[in-house]
Motif scaffolding. Structure first.
Motif, PDB file in Angstrom:
ATOM      1  N   PHE A   3       0.643  -1.039  -0.212  1.00  0.00           N
ATOM      2  CA  PHE A   3      -0.604  -0.034   0.248  1.00  0.00           C
ATOM      3  C   PHE A   3       0.599   0.942   0.347  1.00  0.00           C
ATOM      4  O   PHE A   3       1.905   0.992   0.929  1.00  0.00           O
ATOM      5  CB  PHE A   3      -0.627  -0.423   1.113  1.00  0.00           C
ATOM      6  CG  PHE A   3      -1.677  -1.138   0.828  1.00  0.00           C
ATOM      7  CD1 PHE A   3      -3.227  -1.133   0.524  1.00  0.00           C
ATOM      8  CD2 PHE A   3      -1.452  -2.414   1.990  1.00  0.00           C
ATOM      9  CE1 PHE A   3      -4.457  -2.078   0.638  1.00  0.00           C
ATOM     10  CE2 PHE A   3      -2.264  -3.489   2.579  1.00  0.00           C
ATOM     11  CZ  PHE A   3      -3.670  -3.137   1.148  1.00  0.00           C
ATOM     12  N   CYS A   4       0.071   2.090  -0.707  1.00  0.00           N
ATOM     13  CA  CYS A   4       0.400   3.496  -0.859  1.00  0.00           C
ATOM     14  C   CYS A   4       0.958   4.661   0.673  1.00  0.00           C
ATOM     15  O   CYS A   4       0.000   4.789   1.218  1.00  0.00           O
ATOM     16  CB  CYS A   4       0.740   4.507  -1.431  1.00  0.00           C
ATOM     17  SG  CYS A   4       1.694   6.096  -2.338  1.00  0.00           S
ATOM     18  N   SER A   5       2.009   4.682   1.333  1.00  0.00           N
ATOM     19  CA  SER A   5       2.340   5.166   2.505  1.00  0.00           C
ATOM     20  C   SER A   5       1.418   6.852   2.447  1.00  0.00           C
ATOM     21  O   SER A   5       0.846   7.283   3.257  1.00  0.00           O
ATOM     22  CB  SER A   5       3.304   4.870   3.064  1.00  0.00           C
ATOM     23  OG  SER A   5       4.082   5.687   2.211  1.00  0.00           O
ATOM     24  N   GLN A   6       1.593   7.339   1.329  1.00  0.00           N
ATOM     25  CA  GLN A   6       0.803   8.182   1.365  1.00  0.00           C
ATOM     26  C   GLN A   6      -0.667   8.942   1.386  1.00  0.00           C
ATOM     27  O   GLN A   6      -1.065   9.587   2.329  1.00  0.00           O
ATOM     28  CB  GLN A   6       1.899   9.472   0.018  1.00  0.00           C
ATOM     29  CG  GLN A   6       1.587  10.534   0.017  1.00  0.00           C
ATOM     30  CD  GLN A   6       2.256  11.467   0.894  1.00  0.00           C
ATOM     31  OE1 GLN A   6       3.191  10.873   1.056  1.00  0.00           O
ATOM     32  NE2 GLN A   6       1.897  13.161   1.541  1.00  0.00           N
ATOM     33  N   CYS A   7      -1.145   7.348  -0.063  1.00  0.00           N
ATOM     34  CA  CYS A   7      -3.118   7.869   0.050  1.00  0.00           C
ATOM     35  C   CYS A   7      -3.548   6.796   0.375  1.00  0.00           C
ATOM     36  O   CYS A   7      -4.646   6.492   0.271  1.00  0.00           O
ATOM     37  CB  CYS A   7      -2.939   8.178  -1.439  1.00  0.00           C
ATOM     38  SG  CYS A   7      -2.822   6.776  -2.691  1.00  0.00           S
ATOM     39  N   GLY A   8      -2.475   5.823   0.573  1.00  0.00           N
ATOM     40  CA  GLY A   8      -3.242   3.701   1.085  1.00  0.00           C
ATOM     41  C   GLY A   8      -3.600   3.520  -0.185  1.00  0.00           C
ATOM     42  O   GLY A   8      -4.459   2.012   0.145  1.00  0.00           O
ATOM     43  N   VAL A  26       6.095   2.630  -7.312  1.00  0.00           N
ATOM     44  CA  VAL A  26       5.725   4.321  -7.749  1.00  0.00           C
ATOM     45  C   VAL A  26       4.354   3.997  -7.721  1.00  0.00           C
ATOM     46  O   VAL A  26       3.483   3.066  -8.021  1.00  0.00           O
ATOM     47  CB  VAL A  26       6.273   4.608  -8.850  1.00  0.00           C
ATOM     48  CG1 VAL A  26       5.323   6.125  -9.379  1.00  0.00           C
ATOM     49  CG2 VAL A  26       7.158   4.689  -9.625  1.00  0.00           C
ATOM     50  N   CYS A  27       3.870   5.354  -6.582  1.00  0.00           N
ATOM     51  CA  CYS A  27       1.698   5.003  -6.555  1.00  0.00           C
ATOM     52  C   CYS A  27       2.096   5.731  -7.594  1.00  0.00           C
ATOM     53  O   CYS A  27       1.565   6.569  -8.205  1.00  0.00           O
ATOM     54  CB  CYS A  27       1.683   5.062  -5.524  1.00  0.00           C
ATOM     55  SG  CYS A  27      -0.142   5.756  -5.069  1.00  0.00           S
ATOM     56  N   ALA A  28       0.760   4.506  -8.060  1.00  0.00           N
ATOM     57  CA  ALA A  28      -0.307   5.139  -9.058  1.00  0.00           C
ATOM     58  C   ALA A  28      -1.689   5.549  -9.319  1.00  0.00           C
ATOM     59  O   ALA A  28      -1.780   6.861 -10.587  1.00  0.00           O
ATOM     60  CB  ALA A  28      -0.992   3.195 -10.059  1.00  0.00           C
ATOM     61  N   GLU A  29      -1.632   6.151  -7.594  1.00  0.00           N
ATOM     62  CA  GLU A  29      -2.907   7.421  -8.129  1.00  0.00           C
ATOM     63  C   GLU A  29      -2.731   8.147  -7.456  1.00  0.00           C
ATOM     64  O   GLU A  29      -2.478   9.475  -8.386  1.00  0.00           O
ATOM     65  CB  GLU A  29      -3.713   6.557  -6.691  1.00  0.00           C
ATOM     66  CG  GLU A  29      -4.772   6.903  -5.733  1.00  0.00           C
ATOM     67  CD  GLU A  29      -5.948   5.999  -7.030  1.00  0.00           C
ATOM     68  OE1 GLU A  29      -6.758   6.755  -7.360  1.00  0.00           O
ATOM     69  OE2 GLU A  29      -5.421   4.693  -7.434  1.00  0.00           O
ATOM     70  N   CYS A  30      -1.566   8.496  -6.862  1.00  0.00           N
ATOM     71  CA  CYS A  30      -0.646   9.999  -6.415  1.00  0.00           C
ATOM     72  C   CYS A  30       0.622  10.246  -6.933  1.00  0.00           C
ATOM     73  O   CYS A  30       1.381  11.550  -6.413  1.00  0.00           O
ATOM     74  CB  CYS A  30      -1.047  10.019  -4.792  1.00  0.00           C
ATOM     75  SG  CYS A  30       0.674   9.552  -3.570  1.00  0.00           S
ATOM     76  N   ALA A  31       1.412   9.066  -7.291  1.00  0.00           N
ATOM     77  CA  ALA A  31       2.697   9.925  -8.397  1.00  0.00           C
ATOM     78  C   ALA A  31       3.806   9.406  -7.415  1.00  0.00           C
ATOM     79  O   ALA A  31       4.587   9.430  -7.153  1.00  0.00           O
ATOM     80  CB  ALA A  31       2.739  10.675  -8.823  1.00  0.00           C
TER      81      ALA A  31
HETATM   82 ZN   LIG Z   1      -0.405   6.395  -3.332  1.00  0.00          ZN
END
Ligand SMILES: [Zn+2]
Length: 189
Positions: A3-8, A26-31
Motif C-alpha cells: 500500500f502507498c503510505s501517502q494515500c493508502g 511508484v504509486c499509480a494513484e498519487c504518483a
Molecule cells: Zn499514493
C-alpha cells in the motif's frame, strides 16, 4: 510494498521514474515515489584498561551470542549520539565516543555499519533488556566462536591486529553474502 503510505492506494507499480536510473515503487494513484535506501547501524567498541566490553544477546536474531553494542540509527539523531545510546541501552554503559573505526557496507541486506571506538567512563555497566549479560574481555578470552555477526568479528579482529601495530586507522570494507557452494561441496562446511 502493498500500500502507498501517502494515500493508502494498493496500486503500486515498479518502474524507473523519469530522470532516474533504478526501478522504484511508484504509486499509480498519487504518483509518490517510494525510495528505499540502506539503514545505518551505529555501535561502539568500548575500551577499558586493555579490555573490550561485549554483550550477550537476549533477543533474536542470534540470541545467546556475543556482540558489541550496536543498533539502528534513529531519525534526527547523530551517529555518535546513536552509538552512545545503543551502548547505554544494551550494556548500561556510559561512554565517551571517540573515532570512527570500522565502516562496513552490507549491500545485500541494505545496511551500513559504523563502529566507533569508545572510552568506558566507569565499570558500572549492567545488562539492559536486550542483553543476557555484559562483560569485559581480554583479547585472549574473546568468544570468537560465539560472536553474533560477521561485522563484529571483523571489527574485533581488525582492532586487536591494529592495536599490536600501535595504530587504529579507519577501516572501510564490505561484507557480501557468500556465494552458494556447488552441490558436491554441500555439507563439507
Ligand atoms: Zn499514493
Amino acid at each position: 510494498m502493498n500500500f502507498c503510505s501517502q494515500c493508502g492506494s494498493a496500486r503500486i507499480e515498479t518502474r524507473i521514474p523519469e530522470g532516474d536510473s533504478l526501478p522504484r515503487f511508484v504509486c499509480a494513484e498519487c504518483a509518490t515515489i517510494h525510495y528505499q535506501n540502506p539503514k545505518v547501524v551505529v555501535g561502539c567498541l568500548p575500551e577499558w584498561d586493555g579490555q573490550v566490553l561485549l554483550c550477550r544477546r537476549a533477543i533474536e536474531p542470534r540470541l545467546g551470542l556475543w556482540t558489541l553494542p550496536a543498533g539502528f540509527l534513529e531519525n534526527g539523531e547523530t551517529v555518535t549520539a546513536g552509538a552512545a545510546r545503543e551502548t547505554l541501552e544494551e550494556a548500561g554503559a556510559r561512554v565517551e565516543v571517540g573515532d570512527l573505526y570500522t565502516l562496513i557496507s552490507l549491500p545485500q541486506i541494505h545496511q551500513v555499519y559504523m563502529m566507533f571506538r569508545a572510552r568506558l567512563l566507569d565499570t558500572g555497566f549492567a545488562a539492559g533488556p536486550e542483553s543476557l549479560e555484559v562483560a569485559l574481555f581480554d583479547e585472549a578470552d574473546i568468544p570468537w566462536e560465539t560472536l553474533a555477526f560477521r561485522t563484529i568479528t571483523r571489527t574485533l579482529r581488525n582492532y586487536f591486529l591494529d592495536r599490536k601495530h600501535g595504530a587504529l586507522p579507519l577501516r572501510i570494507s564490505s561484507l557480501e553474502r557468500r556465494p552458494p557452494l556447488p552441490p558436491d561441496l554441500r555439507g563439507a562446511g
